[in-house]
Scaffold this motif. Structure first.
Motif, mmCIF file in Angstrom:
data_model
loop_
_atom_site.group_PDB
_atom_site.id
_atom_site.type_symbol
_atom_site.label_atom_id
_atom_site.label_comp_id
_atom_site.label_asym_id
_atom_site.label_seq_id
_atom_site.Cartn_x
_atom_site.Cartn_y
_atom_site.Cartn_z
ATOM 1 N N PRO A 37 0.829 -1.207 0.000
ATOM 2 C CA PRO A 37 0.000 0.000 0.000
ATOM 3 C C PRO A 37 0.862 1.254 0.000
ATOM 4 N N ALA A 75 -11.703 -1.001 -7.236
ATOM 5 C CA ALA A 75 -10.607 -1.549 -6.435
ATOM 6 C C ALA A 75 -10.596 -3.062 -6.561
ATOM 7 N N THR A 114 -6.881 0.848 1.239
ATOM 8 C CA THR A 114 -5.639 1.571 0.980
ATOM 9 C C THR A 114 -5.057 1.091 -0.343
ATOM 10 N N PRO A 115 -4.966 1.956 -1.356
ATOM 11 C CA PRO A 115 -4.474 1.517 -2.668
ATOM 12 C C PRO A 115 -2.988 1.237 -2.658
ATOM 13 N N HIS A 116 -2.554 0.326 -3.531
ATOM 14 C CA HIS A 116 -1.138 0.029 -3.710
ATOM 15 C C HIS A 116 -0.513 1.038 -4.661
ATOM 16 N N ALA A 118 -5.848 -2.927 -3.818
ATOM 17 C CA ALA A 118 -5.948 -2.225 -2.546
ATOM 18 C C ALA A 118 -6.036 -3.250 -1.426
#
Length: 438
Positions: free
Chosen positions: A242, A280, A307-309, A317
């Motif tokens: 993330p 996502a 939480t996005p990568h 995410a």
């Protein structure tokens, strides 16, 4: 929220568990059934002398059962959830859990708390040295693969059909030794192309070019833009992490399906943020023979943070907390015609040239037979996308045909160079009902 029968069956790790759970979805084998605050429990008669004790936290969902099955959820957990879905009166709400159910819940809560406890700080210098050693091994592997590709092109692609698969497998094993699993996977795909059907030399040349591009990108990663460099490292085999700000939303579960290679089962879950409009992808993994832990029924609306990568064009995410089912409208994502889907896939390829597919929603399309297999065509007949899989019959295709009945529908799926893979659909008559196609 009480799940529907279809949503419960979507949680099954395999078809055998789905059938066995369905047989236990009636009140007959159950006793001592109750529920409270989203947790249900019950005793199920089995082949042994002692009934199996089953507890399900429906919000997770999370499961505990005294049966010896390694599947998650087991057939008893599926049966208990199916009983709740089919007959809510069969599960009295507001009951006090028996001691064995309370113990199971407290044990699982303690494990969850230990799992979220902060880990001891790692030695940053030791971690740096390990990363440098692995990077050096991966670089050596990429250089060796470049020599293998150069030899292939120098000798002519026709020779690839005469060498057999052993040489490719040996090269893949060397990539594994170099700790570059991404390169190993691409090598195995290259080895499967020769002799795969008409036109295989063209396909082999295309995939060799993409592999060569990935090799050169890894060897020059320090000169690439940060997002693209992160994507290259991930494609070669380094784990992504993330790297963005958490996004809170009410997420519609669009699709969930598993793929496996005999050693690892990978579960892909597509979500759509109803407020942010973001798409996502959640990934969950299970060892061979075991289903991944994360399971979200298709069509469910869940609230929580993702939480996005980091990486160019990445949609992956991680959930920052437990995703809680909520009530509310679940309209499909906004879609467009076939041309817009192809444009979206093209833009994504500019950010990640090794992308296999991109999630898109097609609006007002009609499934129709084509020369080879099936396709989704715009209602006005201007453009069409072939469906992956050719003319092989698939349950999802028949479900899509039945939902459409020759009229336009909305379809979510993955658009790639092999065609379009439908994953979920909505009828104009019931836009709030998500129909899973996998």
């Amino acid at each position: 929220m009480r799940r529907t029968v279809e949503q419960v069956l979507a949680l099954a790790p395999d078809e055998a568990s789905r059938r066995a759970g369905s047989r236990l979805g009636t009140a007959g084998p159950w006793s001592g059934v109750g529920g409270r605050d989203g947790v249900v429990w019950g005793r199920c008669e089995g082949s042994g002398r002692t009934p199996y004790r089953t507890v399900v936290d429906t919000a997770g969902p999370a499961y505990a059962c005294t049966c010896p099955s390694r599947s998650s959820p087991c057939k008893h957990a599926l049966g208990l959830m199916l009983l709740c879905a089919a007959d809510g009166a069969a599960v009295p709400d507001g009951a006090e859990p028996p001691d064995w159910a309370a113990r199971r819940l407290s044990t699982r809560a303690a494990r969850a708390e230990r799992g979220t406890a902060p880990a001891a700080p790692a030695d940053p210098e030791a971690a740096r040295r390990r990363a440098e050693r692995r990077a050096a091994r991966m670089t050596a592997g990429a250089e060796e693969l470049e020599r293998r590709l150069a030899d292939l092109v120098r000798g002519g692609l026709a020779t690839a059909g005469q060498q057999g698969y052993a040489l490719w497998e040996e090269t893949a094993a060397r990539m594994v030794d170099a700790q570059a699993p991404g390169l190993a996977g691409r090598v195995r795909e290259l080895g499967a192309i020769p002799g795969s059907g008409p036109g295989w030399p063209v396909r082999l040349l295309e995939e060799c070019a993409l592999t060569h591009l990935l090799d050169r990108a890894w060897l020059s990663a320090d000169r690439l833009p940060a997002d693209l460099a992160t994507t290259v490292r991930t494609r070669v085999g380094l784990p992504s992490a993330p790297g963005g700000a958490a996004v809170r939303d009410r997420w519609l579960v669009l699709a969930q399906y598993d793929t496996g290679d005999g050693r690892l089962t990978t579960r892909r879950i597509w979500l759509h943020g109803t407020d942010t409009g973001r798409t996502a992808l959640l990934l969950s993994f299970g060892a061979a023979g075991r289903a991944p832990a994360l399971a979200l029924p298709v069509g469910t609306l869940v609230d929580g943070e993702l939480t996005p990568h980091a990486g160019a064009g990445q949609l992956r995410a991680d959930p920052g907390e437990r995703l809680v089912p909520v009530a509310g409208p679940a309209a499909p994502p906004p879609g467009g015609p076939v041309g817009a889907a192809l444009d979206a896939y093209g833009r994504a390829l500019r950010e990640d040239p090794w992308l296999e597919s991109w999630p898109v929603t097609l609006d007002r399309v009609v499934p129709a037979p084509a020369e080879y297999g099936w396709q989704l065509a715009d209602a006005d007949g201007r453009e069409a996308l072939p469906l992956t899989g050719g003319d092989r019959p698939r349950p999802g295709l028949w479900r899509l045909l039945a939902l459409s009945g020759g009229t336009p529908v909305t379809v979510f799926g993955e658009c790639g160079h092999r065609g379009f893979t439908p994953l979920a659909a909505w009828s104009p008559d019931t836009p709030g009902e998500t129909v899973p196609l996998v």
